[in-house]
Design an enzyme around this catalytic site. Structure first.
Site, PDB file in Angstrom:
ATOM      1  N   HIS A  76      16.779   6.866  -5.845  1.00  0.00           N
ATOM      2  CA  HIS A  76      16.086   6.322  -4.671  1.00  0.00           C
ATOM      3  C   HIS A  76      16.987   5.536  -3.737  1.00  0.00           C
ATOM      4  O   HIS A  76      16.562   5.127  -2.676  1.00  0.00           O
ATOM      5  CB  HIS A  76      14.917   5.421  -5.095  1.00  0.00           C
ATOM      6  CG  HIS A  76      15.373   4.115  -5.664  1.00  0.00           C
ATOM      7  ND1 HIS A  76      15.801   3.977  -6.952  1.00  0.00           N
ATOM      8  CD2 HIS A  76      15.519   2.905  -5.091  1.00  0.00           C
ATOM      9  CE1 HIS A  76      16.166   2.736  -7.168  1.00  0.00           C
ATOM     10  NE2 HIS A  76      16.012   2.046  -6.046  1.00  0.00           N
TER      11      HIS A  76
HETATM   12  C1  UD1 Z   1      13.150  -1.285  -2.856  1.00  0.00           C
HETATM   13  C2  UD1 Z   1      14.350  -2.230  -3.037  1.00  0.00           C
HETATM   14  C3  UD1 Z   1      15.322  -1.641  -4.069  1.00  0.00           C
HETATM   15  C4  UD1 Z   1      14.622  -1.277  -5.349  1.00  0.00           C
HETATM   16  C5  UD1 Z   1      13.487  -0.321  -5.020  1.00  0.00           C
HETATM   17  C6  UD1 Z   1      12.743   0.133  -6.246  1.00  0.00           C
HETATM   18  C7  UD1 Z   1      15.036  -3.480  -1.028  1.00  0.00           C
HETATM   19  C8  UD1 Z   1      16.080  -3.612   0.001  1.00  0.00           C
HETATM   20  N1  UD1 Z   1      15.092  -2.390  -1.806  1.00  0.00           N
HETATM   21  O1  UD1 Z   1      13.667  -0.096  -2.274  1.00  0.00           O
HETATM   22  O2  UD1 Z   1      16.327  -2.601  -4.341  1.00  0.00           O
HETATM   23  O3  UD1 Z   1      15.530  -0.682  -6.233  1.00  0.00           O
HETATM   24  O4  UD1 Z   1      12.590  -1.001  -4.125  1.00  0.00           O
HETATM   25  O5  UD1 Z   1      11.743   1.036  -5.939  1.00  0.00           O
HETATM   26  O6  UD1 Z   1      14.199  -4.355  -1.150  1.00  0.00           O
HETATM   27  N2  UD1 Z   1       7.147   3.488  -0.016  1.00  0.00           N
HETATM   28  C9  UD1 Z   1       5.945   4.059  -0.319  1.00  0.00           C
HETATM   29  N3  UD1 Z   1       5.073   3.342  -1.098  1.00  0.00           N
HETATM   30  C10 UD1 Z   1       5.356   2.103  -1.571  1.00  0.00           C
HETATM   31  C11 UD1 Z   1       6.592   1.532  -1.226  1.00  0.00           C
HETATM   32  C12 UD1 Z   1       7.478   2.237  -0.455  1.00  0.00           C
HETATM   33  O7  UD1 Z   1       5.643   5.156   0.081  1.00  0.00           O
HETATM   34  O8  UD1 Z   1       4.519   1.515  -2.276  1.00  0.00           O
HETATM   35  C13 UD1 Z   1       8.110   4.258   0.806  1.00  0.00           C
HETATM   36  C14 UD1 Z   1       7.969   3.995   2.283  1.00  0.00           C
HETATM   37  O9  UD1 Z   1       8.257   5.174   2.941  1.00  0.00           O
HETATM   38  C15 UD1 Z   1       9.060   3.000   2.569  1.00  0.00           C
HETATM   39  C16 UD1 Z   1      10.149   3.443   1.594  1.00  0.00           C
HETATM   40  O10 UD1 Z   1       9.430   3.902   0.444  1.00  0.00           O
HETATM   41  O11 UD1 Z   1       9.453   3.002   3.895  1.00  0.00           O
HETATM   42  C17 UD1 Z   1      11.109   2.379   1.221  1.00  0.00           C
HETATM   43  O12 UD1 Z   1      10.434   1.226   0.701  1.00  0.00           O
HETATM   44  P1  UD1 Z   1      11.181  -0.187   0.730  1.00  0.00           P
HETATM   45  O13 UD1 Z   1      10.322  -1.228   0.122  1.00  0.00           O
HETATM   46  O14 UD1 Z   1      11.718  -0.453   2.099  1.00  0.00           O
HETATM   47  O15 UD1 Z   1      12.471   0.044  -0.168  1.00  0.00           O
HETATM   48  P2  UD1 Z   1      12.701   0.892  -1.509  1.00  0.00           P
HETATM   49  O16 UD1 Z   1      13.523   2.076  -1.192  1.00  0.00           O
HETATM   50  O17 UD1 Z   1      11.436   1.100  -2.259  1.00  0.00           O
END
Ligand code: UD1
Length: 359
Positions: free
Chosen positions: A204
């Site tokens: 991821h």
């Molecule tokens: C976040 C953390 C990362 C951790 C990861 C575990 C930061 C900078 N990154 O990354 O360190 O390893 O979580 O999963 O805080 N999304 C969904 N549903 C959700 C959450 C996210 O669909 O419940 C999708 C959305 O498109 C979103 C993308 O995932 O834009 C990224 O989510 P985000 O919270 O920005 O970062 P992660 O990649 O999940």
């Protein structure tokens, strides 16, 4: 002592669970739980609260996704109000996600003490948002709770006071050992309709999945591995989106089974029984070391060097050639034995709570 414990994203939930459990038995602590809502899908958030028996949060900030600046700013604005109404003596933040950093900085500016659990880890890769979060969070923290000796060295070399640094072990391993002891179905392979041997994959990191060429080269390597040994791939929502966007689901074809993100226990049962785990996750590097499962980390660096020095982790890089060369050695029987790092014994959270409440 009034404590506010904060969690925001999936890897935070397994870290707060044992801390909250240890606090529950302490009459000298008045604890409030905040969920920032950085992760919000059922299978990225709620299911972990249910499985890990985390109580309902007192405050849900509902910040959701966004750019780094947007997400961080939203958390800061919302948590500031919570701090003002709750007036805690200290806030406990865990890990390295945007919520961690945002809540730590906001607390410090209101003169609230900050405890950082999983302090001191450093990848020295400033392109990782988590590295920025780690360094900033540690800079404003009053208690630095460290999971492995490299973290102590990093904090000392950054000039942190010795009496703020506490090597306490690994709260993620607390949860792992607790849950592994309660697993109802041990056999993840059977649950997934698989026979051993098999490989479990998770990916991821933005550096791996957001760039089409990087993701293609990893997927091509997985394709080859998957033609030799079944590959199961529970995909983070962002990874699934990117696989579809770049047309790589077809490239993977039958070589891997893509699943939705799994609940904690199903995932544990699955990887615990795997012959090999391939991942870019920070937590899974530690968990595989804790249970002695071979792990290939699909990254160029790690902030958790103990998993390589003592554990079962091998850094294989992100190139197709590098991944396949490592896999070739693995198939020829080259396996790291691995030992359990010091203090990864299931009692880290109790040590943390003892130190916190002693102050
Ligand atoms: C976040 C953390 C990362 C951790 C990861 C575990 C930061 C900078 N990154 O990354 O360190 O390893 O979580 O999963 O805080 N999304 C969904 N549903 C959700 C959450 C996210 O669909 O419940 C999708 C959305 O498109 C979103 C993308 O995932 O834009 C990224 O989510 P985000 O919270 O920005 O970062 P992660 O990649 O999940």
């Amino acid at each position: 002592m009034k404590l506010l414990v904060v969690a925001g994203a999936r890897p935070n939930f397994m870290k707060i669970a044992p801390i909250l459990r240890a606090l529950r038995n302490r009459l000298d602590a008045d604890t409030r739980l905040v969920h920032t809502g950085q992760h919000y899908d059922y299978d990225m958030s709620k299911v972990f609260f249910d499985e890990l028996e985390i109580p309902e949060p007192h405050h849900f900030l509902d910040v959701g996704s966004g750019s780094h600046a947007e997400q961080t700013a939203k958390v800061m604005m919302a948590i500031e109000k919570v701090y003002e109404t709750e007036g805690p003596d200290a806030v406990v933040v865990v890990g390295d996600v945007n919520s961690t950093m945002a809540c730590a900085v906001t607390a410090k500016k209101l003169h609230i003490k900050v405890a950082h659990v999983e302090a001191g880890l450093r990848s020295r890769d400033w392109k990782m948002p988590e590295e920025v979060n780690r360094v900033v969070t540690d800079a404003v923290s009053d208690w630095l709770f460290v999971s492995e000796p490299s973290g102590v060295e990093n904090l000392r070399s950054e000039g942190k006071p010795a009496d703020a640094i506490h090597l306490v072990g690994n709260v993620m391993v607390d949860t792992l050992l607790w849950q592994a002891g309660h697993l109802k179905s041990e056999d993840g392979a059977v649950a997934a309709g698989l026979a051993r041997p098999y490989t479990v994959v998770t990916l991821h990191r933005p550096s791996n999945v957001d760039d089409a060429d990087s993701l293609r080269s990893i997927v091509e390597a997985l394709g080859e591995i998957g033609r030799d040994m079944p590959v199961v791939f529970p995909a983070h929502p962002r990874t699934r989106k990117k696989l579809e966007e770049f047309g790589l689901v077809e490239v993977l074809g039958d070589a891997a089974r893509i699943l939705p993100p799994l609940p904690y226990n199903s995932f544990l049962a699955l990887w615990k029984g795997a012959d090999l785990v391939l991942t870019d996750s920070g937590g899974l590097q530690e968990e595989t070391t804790a249970l002695g499962v071979p792990c290939f980390t699909v990254r160029e660096n790690t902030e958790r060097p103990i998993t390589v020095e003592m554990g079962t982790n091998t850094m294989v890089g992100t190139s197709k050639a590098g991944m396949l060369a490592a896999y070739d050695l693995f198939r020829r029987g080259e396996r790291k034995k691995g030992r359990i790092p010091p203090l990864w014994d299931g009692k880290a959270a109790e040590r943390i709570v003892d130190i916190l409440l002693r102050h």
